[in-house]
Design an enzyme around this catalytic site. Structure first.
Site, PDB file in Angstrom:
ATOM      1  CE  LYS A   5      -3.772  -2.356   2.461  1.00 18.99           C
ATOM      2  NZ  LYS A   5      -4.751  -2.258   3.587  1.00 18.99           N
ATOM      3  CE1 TYR A  45      -9.130  -3.118   0.617  1.00 21.13           C
ATOM      4  CE2 TYR A  45      -8.505  -1.127  -0.568  1.00 21.13           C
ATOM      5  CZ  TYR A  45      -8.166  -2.206   0.234  1.00 21.13           C
ATOM      6  OH  TYR A  45      -6.870  -2.368   0.666  1.00 21.13           O
ATOM      7  CG  PHE A  53     -13.157   1.263   7.075  1.00 21.89           C
ATOM      8  CD1 PHE A  53     -12.635   0.628   5.954  1.00 21.89           C
ATOM      9  CD2 PHE A  53     -13.891   0.504   7.975  1.00 21.89           C
ATOM     10  CE1 PHE A  53     -12.846  -0.721   5.715  1.00 21.89           C
ATOM     11  CE2 PHE A  53     -14.105  -0.861   7.756  1.00 21.89           C
ATOM     12  CZ  PHE A  53     -13.581  -1.465   6.611  1.00 21.89           C
ATOM     13  NE  ARG A  81      -6.235 -12.620   4.941  1.00 20.43           N
ATOM     14  CZ  ARG A  81      -7.009 -11.542   4.980  1.00 20.43           C
ATOM     15  NH1 ARG A  81      -6.825 -10.541   4.108  1.00 20.43           N
ATOM     16  NH2 ARG A  81      -7.947 -11.431   5.878  1.00 20.43           N
ATOM     17  CB  THR A  87      -7.026  -5.797   9.864  1.00 18.90           C
ATOM     18  OG1 THR A  87      -7.489  -6.970   9.184  1.00 18.90           O
ATOM     19  CG2 THR A  87      -7.372  -4.557   9.075  1.00 18.90           C
ATOM     20  NE  ARG A  98      -2.010  -5.856   7.132  1.00 15.56           N
ATOM     21  CZ  ARG A  98      -3.159  -6.402   6.767  1.00 15.56           C
ATOM     22  NH1 ARG A  98      -3.740  -7.327   7.526  1.00 15.56           N
ATOM     23  NH2 ARG A  98      -3.727  -6.049   5.630  1.00 15.56           N
ATOM     24  CG  ASN A 112      -3.275  -2.553   6.945  1.00 11.59           C
ATOM     25  OD1 ASN A 112      -3.135  -2.154   5.789  1.00 11.59           O
ATOM     26  ND2 ASN A 112      -4.361  -3.179   7.363  1.00 11.59           N
ATOM     27  CG  HIS A 115      -5.008  -6.387  -0.311  1.00  3.69           C
ATOM     28  ND1 HIS A 115      -6.209  -6.489   0.331  1.00  3.69           N
ATOM     29  CD2 HIS A 115      -5.072  -7.244  -1.372  1.00  3.69           C
ATOM     30  CE1 HIS A 115      -6.975  -7.360  -0.326  1.00  3.69           C
ATOM     31  NE2 HIS A 115      -6.304  -7.824  -1.366  1.00  3.69           N
ATOM     32  CD  GLU A 126      -8.295  -9.036  -3.836  1.00  2.00           C
ATOM     33  OE1 GLU A 126      -7.133  -9.457  -3.654  1.00  2.00           O
ATOM     34  OE2 GLU A 126      -9.124  -8.894  -2.912  1.00  2.00           O
TER      35      GLU A 126
HETATM   36  N1  UDP Z   1      -9.664  -0.875   7.360  1.00  2.16           N
HETATM   37  C1  UDP Z   1      -9.874   0.322   8.033  1.00  2.16           C
HETATM   38  N2  UDP Z   1     -10.661   0.319   9.160  1.00  2.16           N
HETATM   39  C2  UDP Z   1     -11.223  -0.816   9.655  1.00  2.16           C
HETATM   40  C3  UDP Z   1     -11.003  -2.030   8.962  1.00  2.16           C
HETATM   41  C4  UDP Z   1     -10.225  -2.021   7.823  1.00  2.16           C
HETATM   42  O1  UDP Z   1      -9.380   1.360   7.618  1.00  2.16           O
HETATM   43  O2  UDP Z   1     -11.905  -0.762  10.698  1.00  2.16           O
HETATM   44  C5  UDP Z   1      -8.836  -0.884   6.143  1.00  2.16           C
HETATM   45  C6  UDP Z   1      -7.460  -1.513   6.357  1.00  2.16           C
HETATM   46  O3  UDP Z   1      -6.513  -0.808   5.557  1.00  2.16           O
HETATM   47  C7  UDP Z   1      -7.685  -2.922   5.850  1.00  2.16           C
HETATM   48  C8  UDP Z   1      -8.655  -2.693   4.695  1.00  2.16           C
HETATM   49  O4  UDP Z   1      -9.489  -1.639   5.146  1.00  2.16           O
HETATM   50  O5  UDP Z   1      -6.469  -3.542   5.460  1.00  2.16           O
HETATM   51  C9  UDP Z   1      -9.498  -3.883   4.324  1.00  2.16           C
HETATM   52  O6  UDP Z   1     -10.144  -4.355   5.487  1.00  2.16           O
HETATM   53  P1  UDP Z   1     -10.228  -5.905   5.794  1.00  2.16           P
HETATM   54  O7  UDP Z   1     -11.149  -6.082   6.944  1.00  2.16           O
HETATM   55  O8  UDP Z   1     -10.544  -6.651   4.536  1.00  2.16           O
HETATM   56  O9  UDP Z   1      -8.737  -6.245   6.311  1.00  2.16           O
HETATM   57  P2  UDP Z   1      -7.539  -7.069   5.652  1.00  2.16           P
HETATM   58  O10 UDP Z   1      -8.127  -8.156   4.829  1.00  2.16           O
HETATM   59  O11 UDP Z   1      -6.725  -6.087   4.840  1.00  2.16           O
HETATM   60  O12 UDP Z   1      -6.740  -7.563   6.820  1.00  2.16           O
HETATM   61 MG    MG Z   2      -9.637  -8.121   3.424  1.00  2.73          MG
END
Ligand code: UDP
Ligand code: MG
Length: 144
Positions: A5, A45, A53, A81, A87, A98, A112, A115, A126
């Site tokens: 990112k 997204y 958010f 992952r 996250t 992270r 973070n 992705h 994607e």
């Molecule tokens: N995100 C955020 N606030 C939240 C949850 C997620 O800003 O409360 C952002 C964060 O950058 C995250 C992305 O949205 O990586 C996608 O969210 P997801 O729950 O899919 O998390 P990931 O799969 O990236 O761990």
């Molecule tokens: Mg996700």
């Protein structure tokens, strides 16, 4: 499909992310630096479109270059992952990307660093968004 990112690119962590993927034993089979556009990010997204958010997240992802890559290997989705960690970087386990490299920035969107796709279906969707038909086309794209 992995993205570094804009925070990760700004902090010069592209090599660190690639290194961790490769040291784990996965192979990078496609890689490009790019500036995503809003349409791509809204597709990427889409599952979060109704979340508070969402708009800050899209703005954050538009705030600088990203690096998109395809990592390959048995169980790579699960494995990456775990490499990435939770996250929220504050609580992501030490030893993860992270957890080791990120912390709360007090921003509306969680910054973070990476992705990673969460399923084969997501990965295919994607990859289409970020690579389209460009894999193996021989086209060289230079970030500006
Ligand atoms: N995100 C955020 N606030 C939240 C949850 C997620 O800003 O409360 C952002 C964060 O950058 C995250 C992305 O949205 O990586 C996608 O969210 P997801 O729950 O899919 O998390 P990931 O799969 O990236 O761990
Ligand atoms: Mg996700």
């Amino acid at each position: 499909m992995v993205l570094v990112k804009p925070d990760g690119v700004r902090r010069n962590l592209v090599g660190e992310v690639i290194s961790r993927i490769e040291r784990k034993g996965y192979s990078i089979s496609a890689l490009k630096m790019m500036n995503a556009d809003r349409a791509m990010l809204e597709r990427h997204y889409a599952e979060h479109a109704s979340k508070p958010f969402f708009e800050p997240l899209v703005e954050f992802m538009l705030s600088g270059s990203i690096v998109a890559m395809i990592a390959e290997g048995n169980r790579v989705i699960e494995g990456f992952r775990l490499l990435a960690g939770a996250t929220d970087p504050t609580v992501a386990a030490p030893g993860t990307i992270r957890g080791d490299l990120g912390c709360d920035q007090g921003t509306e969107a969680v910054q973070n660093i990476v992705h990673g796709s969460d399923s084969v279906e997501s990965a295919n969707r994607e990859i289409e968004i970020f690579f389209g038909g460009s894999i193996g086309s021989g086209t060289v794209e230079r970030n500006t």
